[in-house]
Design an enzyme around this catalytic site. Sequence first.
Site, mmCIF file in Angstrom:
data_model
loop_
_atom_site.group_PDB
_atom_site.id
_atom_site.type_symbol
_atom_site.label_atom_id
_atom_site.label_comp_id
_atom_site.label_asym_id
_atom_site.label_seq_id
_atom_site.Cartn_x
_atom_site.Cartn_y
_atom_site.Cartn_z
ATOM 1 N N ASP A 160 0.868 -1.166 0.000
ATOM 2 C CA ASP A 160 0.000 0.000 0.000
ATOM 3 C C ASP A 160 0.917 1.231 0.000
ATOM 4 O OD1 ASP A 160 -2.447 1.573 0.480
ATOM 5 O OD2 ASP A 160 -1.606 1.849 2.483
ATOM 6 N N ASP A 215 -1.692 -0.899 6.025
ATOM 7 C CA ASP A 215 -1.874 -0.213 7.307
ATOM 8 C C ASP A 215 -3.338 -0.047 7.685
ATOM 9 O OD1 ASP A 215 -2.287 3.279 6.805
ATOM 10 O OD2 ASP A 215 -2.407 1.767 5.247
ATOM 11 N N ASP A 246 -0.193 5.106 0.886
ATOM 12 C CA ASP A 246 -0.460 6.081 1.943
ATOM 13 C C ASP A 246 -0.507 5.400 3.310
ATOM 14 O OD1 ASP A 246 -1.813 8.776 0.426
ATOM 15 O OD2 ASP A 246 -1.822 6.895 -0.690
#
Length: 222
Positions: A7, A169, A9
């Site tokens: 991922d 996250d 961001d």
Amino acid sequence: MRTVIFDLDGTLADTSGDLIAAANHCFRHMGLGDLLDPGLDAGVALRGGRSMLTHGLTKVALFDAATVDVYYPMLLDAYSGAIDVHTVMYPGALEAVEALKTAGYGVGICTNKPEALAEMLLARMGVRDHFASLVGADTLKVRKPDPEPLREAARRAGGDPAQCLLVGDSDTDRNTARAAGVPSVLVTFGPSGEDMAALHPEALIGSFDELPETVERLIGRA
């Protein structure tokens, strides 16, 4: 080839400062001032533009889905004009990426940021060439947590989608990996780090130094 897909961001880079600045630009245009705080609202920022607009308007009891739709293009325009002012790569991210590549893994990115913005950000930061693939929110007809963007990122990195791993996250990343039938590794150093354990990923890491060994344990040597 086994692949490690990241991922963007909140995983590879802390983009929250520039995202919040773009949202606050919209709120000022509405006459509401800066509704989001870079420290307190970083976790919201990493869930995307619509989440930021929704959160800010909810704070002042003015949420309306139509307003979010109207201002979302303005947010994207403001963000693209100042996309790398505050954004930084997390410590050790690129070193971990290069260690994985040296070990023989393919490495790519699967993000829910629009593809053009992700390409722009990575190019501005001088890191795009570190990654063999990039699949964004609008690259395909579906986005995470649908598993197909993850699979496509693995394929474009030269790998077998059944032998990939997603580093993320959020619950979106956890659910994407689960839907694809592959392991997830969630980072605990981002704004929502304290919540990651409750998602029960295959592994948690508090530093990118831990990633190469974790990858080998979960999907084997490249």
